[in-house]
Scaffold this active site. Structure first.
Site, PDB file in Angstrom:
ATOM      1  N   ARG A 177       0.856  -1.209   0.023  1.00 31.69           N
ATOM      2  CA  ARG A 177       0.014   0.211   0.089  1.00 31.69           C
ATOM      3  C   ARG A 177       0.776   1.429   0.162  1.00 31.69           C
ATOM      4  O   ARG A 177       0.530   2.186   0.459  1.00 31.69           O
ATOM      5  CB  ARG A 177      -1.063   0.057   1.232  1.00 31.69           C
ATOM      6  N   SER A 227     -10.719  -1.130   3.227  1.00 26.79           N
ATOM      7  CA  SER A 227     -10.268  -1.736   4.631  1.00 26.79           C
ATOM      8  C   SER A 227      -9.523  -0.526   5.354  1.00 26.79           C
ATOM      9  O   SER A 227      -9.043   0.287   4.666  1.00 26.79           O
ATOM     10  CB  SER A 227      -9.069  -2.614   4.320  1.00 26.79           C
ATOM     11  N   GLU A 297      -5.133   2.442   6.759  1.00 29.13           N
ATOM     12  CA  GLU A 297      -4.972   2.137   5.301  1.00 29.13           C
ATOM     13  C   GLU A 297      -5.482   3.624   4.514  1.00 29.13           C
ATOM     14  O   GLU A 297      -4.786   4.059   3.801  1.00 29.13           O
ATOM     15  CB  GLU A 297      -5.518   0.990   4.818  1.00 29.13           C
TER      16      GLU A 297
HETATM   17  C1  LIG Z   1     -15.793  -0.632  -0.901  1.00 29.04           C
HETATM   18  C2  LIG Z   1     -14.051  -0.530  -1.187  1.00 29.04           C
HETATM   19  C3  LIG Z   1     -13.424  -1.750  -1.426  1.00 29.04           C
HETATM   20  C4  LIG Z   1     -12.218  -1.189  -1.616  1.00 29.04           C
HETATM   21  N1  LIG Z   1     -11.263  -2.392  -1.965  1.00 29.04           N
HETATM   22  C5  LIG Z   1      -9.808  -1.967  -2.086  1.00 29.04           C
HETATM   23  C6  LIG Z   1      -8.946  -3.438  -2.496  1.00 29.04           C
HETATM   24  O1  LIG Z   1      -9.341  -4.461  -2.393  1.00 29.04           O
HETATM   25  N2  LIG Z   1      -7.767  -3.152  -2.342  1.00 29.04           N
HETATM   26  C7  LIG Z   1      -7.365  -1.708  -2.415  1.00 29.04           C
HETATM   27  O2  LIG Z   1      -6.100  -1.588  -2.500  1.00 29.04           O
HETATM   28  N3  LIG Z   1      -8.131  -0.915  -2.020  1.00 29.04           N
HETATM   29  C8  LIG Z   1      -9.192  -0.846  -1.842  1.00 29.04           C
HETATM   30  N4  LIG Z   1     -10.108   0.046  -1.505  1.00 29.04           N
HETATM   31  C9  LIG Z   1      -9.421   1.469  -1.354  1.00 29.04           C
HETATM   32  C10 LIG Z   1      -9.332   2.205  -2.586  1.00 29.04           C
HETATM   33  O3  LIG Z   1     -10.188   2.063  -3.755  1.00 29.04           O
HETATM   34  C11 LIG Z   1      -7.693   2.162  -3.346  1.00 29.04           C
HETATM   35  O4  LIG Z   1      -6.867   2.614  -2.331  1.00 29.04           O
HETATM   36  C12 LIG Z   1      -7.707   3.051  -4.619  1.00 29.04           C
HETATM   37  O5  LIG Z   1      -6.594   2.673  -5.122  1.00 29.04           O
HETATM   38  C13 LIG Z   1      -7.917   4.595  -4.289  1.00 29.04           C
HETATM   39  O6  LIG Z   1      -8.041   5.267  -5.590  1.00 29.04           O
HETATM   40  P1  LIG Z   1      -8.852   6.692  -5.727  1.00 29.04           P
HETATM   41  O7  LIG Z   1      -8.506   6.960  -6.904  1.00 29.04           O
HETATM   42  O8  LIG Z   1     -10.023   6.536  -5.129  1.00 29.04           O
HETATM   43  O9  LIG Z   1      -7.888   7.334  -4.838  1.00 29.04           O
HETATM   44  P2  LIG Z   1      -8.127   8.477  -3.824  1.00 29.04           P
HETATM   45  O10 LIG Z   1      -8.636   8.045  -2.743  1.00 29.04           O
HETATM   46  O11 LIG Z   1      -8.591   9.811  -4.230  1.00 29.04           O
HETATM   47  O12 LIG Z   1      -6.404   8.910  -3.447  1.00 29.04           O
HETATM   48  C14 LIG Z   1      -5.865   8.160  -2.581  1.00 29.04           C
HETATM   49  C15 LIG Z   1      -4.138   8.393  -2.605  1.00 29.04           C
HETATM   50  O13 LIG Z   1      -3.811   8.424  -4.153  1.00 29.04           O
HETATM   51  C16 LIG Z   1      -3.208   9.701  -4.382  1.00 29.04           C
HETATM   52  N5  LIG Z   1      -3.389   9.813  -5.848  1.00 29.04           N
HETATM   53  C17 LIG Z   1      -4.692   9.716  -6.477  1.00 29.04           C
HETATM   54  N6  LIG Z   1      -4.625   9.944  -7.913  1.00 29.04           N
HETATM   55  C18 LIG Z   1      -3.225  10.323  -7.972  1.00 29.04           C
HETATM   56  C19 LIG Z   1      -2.566  10.600  -9.079  1.00 29.04           C
HETATM   57  N7  LIG Z   1      -3.194  10.710 -10.306  1.00 29.04           N
HETATM   58  N8  LIG Z   1      -1.237  10.984  -9.088  1.00 29.04           N
HETATM   59  C20 LIG Z   1      -0.642  10.775  -7.753  1.00 29.04           C
HETATM   60  N9  LIG Z   1      -1.232  10.673  -6.843  1.00 29.04           N
HETATM   61  C21 LIG Z   1      -2.752  10.298  -6.842  1.00 29.04           C
HETATM   62  C22 LIG Z   1      -3.891  10.773  -3.463  1.00 29.04           C
HETATM   63  O14 LIG Z   1      -3.147  11.850  -3.514  1.00 29.04           O
HETATM   64  C23 LIG Z   1      -4.027   9.836  -2.406  1.00 29.04           C
HETATM   65  O15 LIG Z   1      -2.931   9.815  -1.370  1.00 29.04           O
HETATM   66  C24 LIG Z   1     -11.327  -0.027  -1.568  1.00 29.04           C
HETATM   67  C25 LIG Z   1     -12.443   1.245  -1.139  1.00 29.04           C
HETATM   68  C26 LIG Z   1     -13.560   1.024  -1.168  1.00 29.04           C
HETATM   69  C27 LIG Z   1     -14.616   2.222  -1.239  1.00 29.04           C
END
Ligand SMILES: Cc1cc2nc3c(=O)[nH]c(=O)nc-3n(C[C@H](O)[C@H](O)[C@H](O)COP(=O)(O)OP(=O)(O)OC[C@H]3O[C@@H](n4cnc5c(N)ncnc54)[C@H](O)[C@@H]3O)c2cc1C
Length: 304
Positions: A177, A227, A297
């Site tokens: 992560r 998570s 996380e």
């Molecule tokens: C129901 C549910 C299930 C999930 N299951 C999983 C799972 O199985 N595995 C898992 O790993 N995660 C899971 N997640 C968490 C989440 O979906 C992941 O961490 C995902 O990768 C976050 O992506 P995001 O675009 O929403 O990022 P955001 O939440 O918007 O940002 C997360 C981080 O990424 C950075 N970021 C975003 N975009 C960029 C970019 N273009 N450049 C640089 N930095 C950037 C942000 O600054 C921040 O630090 C889950 C979440 C939910 C709600």
């Protein structure tokens, strides 16, 4: 920060409708929680994004880059400065043999569906993760035995001085992560994945299997950020929380999901303060019972 000045400057770079003032972050996070961002901006192309970065860097305006907001808990006081949102507007992709090139704002679910259509294997794990490709790179998102590290060939990044450059998988320093972006303020623009040629039916059946696992085991219909805690070495956070008797624990509208103890959900009107208080109870109880430290996380950002 002179707000009028910042607004005017942002409007020289972006269309007015792409500069939102005092925008509630609860409208942009899967937790449906979060106070106002001074400015939330939605660049439509690399040029606009680069010019915003040059502006915030030159004028020392705090900024935060977000994807789909699915791993964020934004505090109730909101975010000072500029939040840059990259999602639909950065979602082009192309597939060439077994190489997939995609912009960082594309949703993993959309990308995974298109990868399936091309009968490419190796990206099934990502199909149910509700984030963007950029967020998945930053977090080295993973599930069911796969993670971004396994499929990324190279990442195109933007730095604070407006330089665009490429990093290899190794240079991205993927870990559990985390990635290079945990330590450096770079922005993911584009990602190249290398996948394996496979059989459509086989890949589809893995997809369906993983979807079923998620829908039966996780509270995916409730607002959450997935998570809540990282997996502590040698344990599973959800199992520890359940064994500590905390499954279903509810504090106002914040709840340890009765469906999966690894998730904290918003029952409707939870504030970030409620969620954080619940997380503190969970962390303390688990520590007192098992002497295991739980680390979030979910990224907690913004002001109280
Ligand atoms: C129901 C549910 C299930 C999930 N299951 C999983 C799972 O199985 N595995 C898992 O790993 N995660 C899971 N997640 C968490 C989440 O979906 C992941 O961490 C995902 O990768 C976050 O992506 P995001 O675009 O929403 O990022 P955001 O939440 O918007 O940002 C997360 C981080 O990424 C950075 N970021 C975003 N975009 C960029 C970019 N273009 N450049 C640089 N930095 C950037 C942000 O600054 C921040 O630090 C889950 C979440 C939910 C709600």
């Amino acid at each position: 920060m002179d707000r009028k000045h910042v607004y005017d400057k942002l409007c020289t770079i972006l269309k007015k409708e792409d500069v939102l003032e005092n925008e509630l972050m609860k409208n942009h996070t899967s937790f449906k929680i979060g106070g106002p961002a001074d400015f939330l901006v939605i660049p439509r192309n690399e040029e606009e994004l680069k010019n915003i970065i040059l502006l915030v860097n030159k004028e020392k305006i705090p900024f935060f880059i977000m994807g789909n907001g699915s791993n964020l808990l934004v505090r109730d006081g909101g975010i000072r400065g500029v939040v840059i949102k990259l999602s639909d507007n950065f979602s082009k992709f192309e597939v060439n043999e077994n190489i997939v090139k995609a912009q960082s704002g594309i949703l993993l679910s959309k990308l995974a569906k298109n990868i399936l259509k091309c009968a490419l294997a190796g990206f099934e794990f990502a199909s149910g993760i509700p984030g963007t490709l950029g967020g998945a790179i930053a977090m080295n998102a993973g599930a069911y035995g796969g993670e971004m590290k396994d499929v990324v060939h190279a990442v195109k990044l933007l730095d604070m001085d407006g330089n665009i450059f490429e990093c290899s998988n190794e240079e991205m320093k993927f870990g559990y992560r985390k990635s290079l972006l945990t330590e450096k303020k770079y922005i993911v623009l584009e990602v190249q994945l290398i996948l394996n040629k496979g059989n459509y039916e086989d890949i589809k059946s893995i997809f369906d299997d993983l979807t079923l696992k998620r829908t039966t085991k996780q509270p995916i219909n409730m607002p959450s950020a997935g998570s809540t805690f990282k997996r502590p070495v040698g344990y599973f956070a959800g199992k520890l929380i359940e064994e500590a008797g905390l499954k279903g624990l509810t504090l106002k509208d914040a709840q340890v999901s009765p469906k999966h103890s690894g998730f904290v959900v918003n029952l409707g009107n939870a504030t970030a303060k409620d969620i954080i208080e619940l997380l503190d109870v969970v962390k303390k109880t688990v520590y007192d019972k098992f002497q295991v430290v739980l680390e979030e996380e979910v990224k907690i950002i913004g002001e109280e």
